[in-house]
Design an enzyme around this catalytic site. Structure first.
Site, PDB file in Angstrom:
ATOM      1  N   HIS A 124      -1.875  -6.564   5.576  1.00  0.00           N
ATOM      2  CA  HIS A 124      -1.246  -6.426   6.886  1.00  0.00           C
ATOM      3  C   HIS A 124      -2.253  -6.795   7.966  1.00  0.00           C
ATOM      4  O   HIS A 124      -3.438  -6.964   7.709  1.00  0.00           O
ATOM      5  CB  HIS A 124      -0.745  -4.993   7.097  1.00  0.00           C
ATOM      6  CG  HIS A 124      -1.768  -3.951   6.722  1.00  0.00           C
ATOM      7  ND1 HIS A 124      -1.815  -3.385   5.473  1.00  0.00           N
ATOM      8  CD2 HIS A 124      -2.796  -3.399   7.419  1.00  0.00           C
ATOM      9  CE1 HIS A 124      -2.818  -2.510   5.417  1.00  0.00           C
ATOM     10  NE2 HIS A 124      -3.435  -2.512   6.590  1.00  0.00           N
TER      11      HIS A 124
ATOM     12  N   ASP B 144      -8.209  -4.182   0.543  1.00  0.00           N
ATOM     13  CA  ASP B 144      -7.361  -3.062   0.957  1.00  0.00           C
ATOM     14  C   ASP B 144      -5.931  -3.243   0.449  1.00  0.00           C
ATOM     15  O   ASP B 144      -5.379  -4.342   0.487  1.00  0.00           O
ATOM     16  CB  ASP B 144      -7.370  -2.965   2.487  1.00  0.00           C
ATOM     17  CG  ASP B 144      -6.687  -1.723   2.998  1.00  0.00           C
ATOM     18  OD1 ASP B 144      -7.108  -0.616   2.612  1.00  0.00           O
ATOM     19  OD2 ASP B 144      -5.729  -1.852   3.783  1.00  0.00           O
TER      20      ASP B 144
ATOM     21  N   GLU C 233      -8.645  -2.181  -4.054  1.00  0.00           N
ATOM     22  CA  GLU C 233      -8.216  -0.799  -3.860  1.00  0.00           C
ATOM     23  C   GLU C 233      -6.876  -0.622  -4.561  1.00  0.00           C
ATOM     24  O   GLU C 233      -5.820  -0.964  -4.030  1.00  0.00           O
ATOM     25  CB  GLU C 233      -8.069  -0.452  -2.372  1.00  0.00           C
ATOM     26  CG  GLU C 233      -7.705   1.020  -2.170  1.00  0.00           C
ATOM     27  CD  GLU C 233      -6.850   1.287  -0.942  1.00  0.00           C
ATOM     28  OE1 GLU C 233      -6.613   2.472  -0.642  1.00  0.00           O
ATOM     29  OE2 GLU C 233      -6.409   0.320  -0.294  1.00  0.00           O
TER      30      GLU C 233
ATOM     31  N   HIS D 269     -12.825   7.526   2.716  1.00  0.00           N
ATOM     32  CA  HIS D 269     -12.135   7.726   3.996  1.00  0.00           C
ATOM     33  C   HIS D 269     -10.655   8.015   3.800  1.00  0.00           C
ATOM     34  O   HIS D 269      -9.954   8.335   4.772  1.00  0.00           O
ATOM     35  CB  HIS D 269     -12.310   6.489   4.873  1.00  0.00           C
ATOM     36  CG  HIS D 269     -11.657   5.268   4.306  1.00  0.00           C
ATOM     37  ND1 HIS D 269     -12.085   4.640   3.146  1.00  0.00           N
ATOM     38  CD2 HIS D 269     -10.581   4.557   4.726  1.00  0.00           C
ATOM     39  CE1 HIS D 269     -11.312   3.611   2.894  1.00  0.00           C
ATOM     40  NE2 HIS D 269     -10.392   3.535   3.838  1.00  0.00           N
ATOM     41  N   ASP D 270     -10.159   7.896   2.560  1.00  0.00           N
ATOM     42  CA  ASP D 270      -8.742   8.138   2.269  1.00  0.00           C
ATOM     43  C   ASP D 270      -8.493   9.457   1.556  1.00  0.00           C
ATOM     44  O   ASP D 270      -7.344   9.752   1.201  1.00  0.00           O
ATOM     45  CB  ASP D 270      -8.193   7.001   1.397  1.00  0.00           C
ATOM     46  CG  ASP D 270      -7.997   5.710   2.172  1.00  0.00           C
ATOM     47  OD1 ASP D 270      -7.646   5.777   3.355  1.00  0.00           O
ATOM     48  OD2 ASP D 270      -8.214   4.630   1.591  1.00  0.00           O
TER      49      ASP D 270
ATOM     50  N   ASP E 148      -7.723  12.602   6.082  1.00  0.00           N
ATOM     51  CA  ASP E 148      -7.799  11.739   7.259  1.00  0.00           C
ATOM     52  C   ASP E 148      -7.054  12.411   8.430  1.00  0.00           C
ATOM     53  O   ASP E 148      -5.913  12.845   8.252  1.00  0.00           O
ATOM     54  CB  ASP E 148      -7.172  10.400   6.865  1.00  0.00           C
ATOM     55  CG  ASP E 148      -6.907   9.479   8.036  1.00  0.00           C
ATOM     56  OD1 ASP E 148      -7.539   9.667   9.084  1.00  0.00           O
ATOM     57  OD2 ASP E 148      -6.062   8.579   7.897  1.00  0.00           O
TER      58      ASP E 148
ATOM     59  N   ARG F 192     -13.521  11.758   8.367  1.00  0.00           N
ATOM     60  CA  ARG F 192     -14.260  10.701   9.063  1.00  0.00           C
ATOM     61  C   ARG F 192     -15.129  11.288  10.185  1.00  0.00           C
ATOM     62  O   ARG F 192     -15.294  10.705  11.247  1.00  0.00           O
ATOM     63  CB  ARG F 192     -13.280   9.663   9.616  1.00  0.00           C
ATOM     64  CG  ARG F 192     -12.412   9.054   8.514  1.00  0.00           C
ATOM     65  CD  ARG F 192     -11.244   8.233   9.031  1.00  0.00           C
ATOM     66  NE  ARG F 192     -10.416   7.761   7.924  1.00  0.00           N
ATOM     67  CZ  ARG F 192      -9.354   6.985   8.055  1.00  0.00           C
ATOM     68  NH1 ARG F 192      -8.970   6.592   9.269  1.00  0.00           N
ATOM     69  NH2 ARG F 192      -8.656   6.601   7.004  1.00  0.00           N
TER      70      ARG F 192
END
Length: 578
Positions: free
Chosen positions: A258, A329, A358, A424-425, A469, A473
């Site tokens: 995206h 990603d 990922e 971060h996820d 999240d 972070r």
């Protein structure tokens, strides 16, 4: 014989070319059902006539080793060098009462003269082609990655801070949304390179650094520009150059599923609709569009112009900054053909560049040598988290799930993985462990034993906490008085003893609810790992450890073992026999 539990498939993780002359074979059966398994593979003598002049197909019998036992299954393994680089093969299965030949067609009696010579009923590995052998870049399996979320790592240059930047803070009450900024940048990372080198880090994976209106940068506005709040192309080149001089490689984040809704392509498509040359770059359905999230419209990678654009980006940053790899990603939401062309583009620009997808699920379809070198191996880490950190499963469940994730891939595929406990996820591992540093150190020790590369999320070395999240972070804390985890020591051991991590094969010696012992075996050494979770536990050691003298690789002390060893709650030992 429980035939319904027996499984094998050729040209898969159960039968594959390990190198130019070696095949690996694996067979699964019900636990404790079969007593022996023998690989029957074509003999170099081929066909030989018997006394009646009837030609008989000659086979070699190679005993298979029981590689793993879980609650449900046994896994048998053997390697063989087939004659003329090809193999027809089957398996002789034995239990306490019966024998059976297992072939591609099913099960037959060993006394069946027809099936013994019907080579087309057996499994086939048609030919070992060098170009088909899966091979990740050789440097990957020895790499320890350190994942950085650039906006929150270190502020090295105040002049490029965004407007309304917050004072640097790691407080749990900090405002951490996607439009909240603290001034982390490339200069900050450059300044911390000596710190990372001292920690033992040999790879840095950065989440997106390209121009974007948010702190996370997954809504890319311009792939050809570094976000001005992070720095410049010159600073990226400086970062890569200085990292390389310290033996550290750099991997960037490719967000190609995206794009951001502030990109010029999407804004043009939204304004002009069908009249825009970018309209077919996206999946419009009336006034709506397919998206990863509302601000992240999905790209049509089947469109030749989109494909050309994205592939040019993949090549550009390798040539522009000499980066060493791409993390992809949402990789499984993009078509396979795009990734095949992506691989050709990347490898043409830098033959040993690392391509890491990922993907949170089974990734076999992407790991056949034509797309990725590895994935973010959350599946192998999940049982570590849930046994030690969250106490959701016990030691027996851990072994079951760990072996299932490990055997899902070939040894070569496992060597290309990037295994990580948090990112971060996800919630941070220290938070998953309820702030218990003993649990966290155990998780890190188990992670360090896994094949391929491993990855630590920034701040793991100081037990930085964070829930989902955006709380995961938080800004990095640079307080030198904070407690330090065992990461530096584990990295040192992985480098000193190849069998500790990437070069060793697992053998589980004890599996209990609260205790697991396994051995990592390599050509030069055997290293034993003992993990205990609940309570002060008296563990009965396997016979091969009893009476031995070992070096505790963490403390450096000599340990003399008897039949029973006492282990404290959430403690571990890593031992090398003297």
């Amino acid at each position: 014989m429980e035939k319904q539990a027996i499984y094998h498939k050729s040209k898969s993780n159960f039968a594959y070319a390990f190198d130019n002359e070696t095949l690996h074979f694996r067979l699964r059966s019900k636990r404790d059902d079969l007593t022996t398994v023998t690989l029957q593979i074509n003999h170099e003598d081929g066909w030989i006539p018997n006394d009646e002049g009837v030609y008989l197909w000659q086979k070699k019998n190679i005993p298979m080793k029981k590689e793993f036992s879980t609650e449900l299954y046994d896994y048998w393994f053997v390697e063989a060098k087939p004659h003329d680089s090809k193999a027809r093969y089957g398996f002789l299965l034995e239990d306490d009462q019966t024998k059976s030949i297992y072939t591609e067609r099913g099960f037959f009696s060993p006394e069946d003269p027809f099936i013994a010579n019907d080579i087309n009923s057996y499994f086939a590995f048609p030919y070992i082609h060098e170009t088909d052998i899966f091979l990740a870049p050789q440097w990957v399996e020895q790499t320890v990655w350190y994942q950085i979320f650039p906006e929150r790592y270190a502020n090295g240059e105040a002049r490029n801070d965004p407007e309304k930047v917050h004072p640097w803070s790691s407080d749990s009450n900090s405002t951490l949304g996607e439009h909240e900024f603290y001034g982390g940048d490339l200069r900050g990372i450059i300044n911390k390179l000596p710190y990372l080198a001292d920690l033992g880090i040999s790879g840095i994976y950065m989440t997106p650094i390209f121009k974007s209106p948010t702190s996370h940068k997954y809504d890319t506005e311009d792939y050809f520009e570094i976000d001005p709040c992070f720095g410049t192309k010159e600073e990226l080149r400086e970062l890569v150059d200085k990292a390389h001089k310290l033996g550290i490689r750099i991997m960037l984040d490719a967000v190609f599923n995206h794009i951001g809704w502030t990109s010029y392509q999407f804004k043009d498509a939204m304004a002009k609709k069908e009249k825009s040359k970018y309209y077919d770059w996206f999946y419009f359905e009336g006034d709506s569009y397919l998206n990863f999230s509302y601000h992240m419209p999905k790209l049509n990678t089947n469109n030749p112009e989109v494909k050309k654009y994205l592939l040019s980006i993949a090549r550009y940053w390798i040539m522009e900054a000499d980066i060493d790899g791409w993390r992809l990603d949402v990789a499984n939401e993009i078509d396979h053909q795009f990734w095949r062309e992506f691989r050709k583009t990347v490898k043409a620009a830098k033959v040993d560049a690392y391509i890491c997808g990922e993907i949170w699920h089974d990734s076999s379809a992407w790991l056949n040598g034509d797309q990725f070198d590895g994935i973010m191996n959350y599946q192998l880490a999940k049982p570590i988290q849930e046994w030690i950190a969250t106490d959701r499963i016990n030691g027996k469940d851990f072994v079951e799930q760990f072996v299932n994730a490990y055997t899902r891939y070939t040894k070569k595929q496992n060597a290309g993985m990037m295994t990580l406990l948090d990112s971060h996820d996800t919630p941070r591992i220290t938070t998953q462990a309820g702030g218990n540093h003993r649990k966290v150190d155990m998780c890190f020790a188990l992670l360090a034993s896994t094949p391929g590369s491993v990855c630590y999320y920034y701040g793991s070395e100081i037990y930085l906490e964070g829930h989902d999240d955006p709380d995961n972070r938080r800004c990095m804390t640079w307080d030198k008085t904070l407690p330090i985890s065992n990461i530096k020591k584990l990295i040192e051991l992985r480098k000193r003893y190849p069998g500790f991590g990437y070069a060793g094969a697992y053998e589980f010696l004890l599996t209990e609810e609260h205790a697991v012992i396994f051995k990592k075996t390599s050509k030069n050494e055997d290293i034993y790992f003992i993990f205990n979770t609940h309570g002060n536990n008296e563990i009965v050691l396997p016979n091969e450890m009893e009476g031995g003298q070992f070096t505790d690789l963490i403390s450096g002390k000599t340990v003399s073992l008897r039949k029973i060893i006492e282990m404290k709650e959430f403690s571990y030992l890593i031992l090398k026999e003297i």
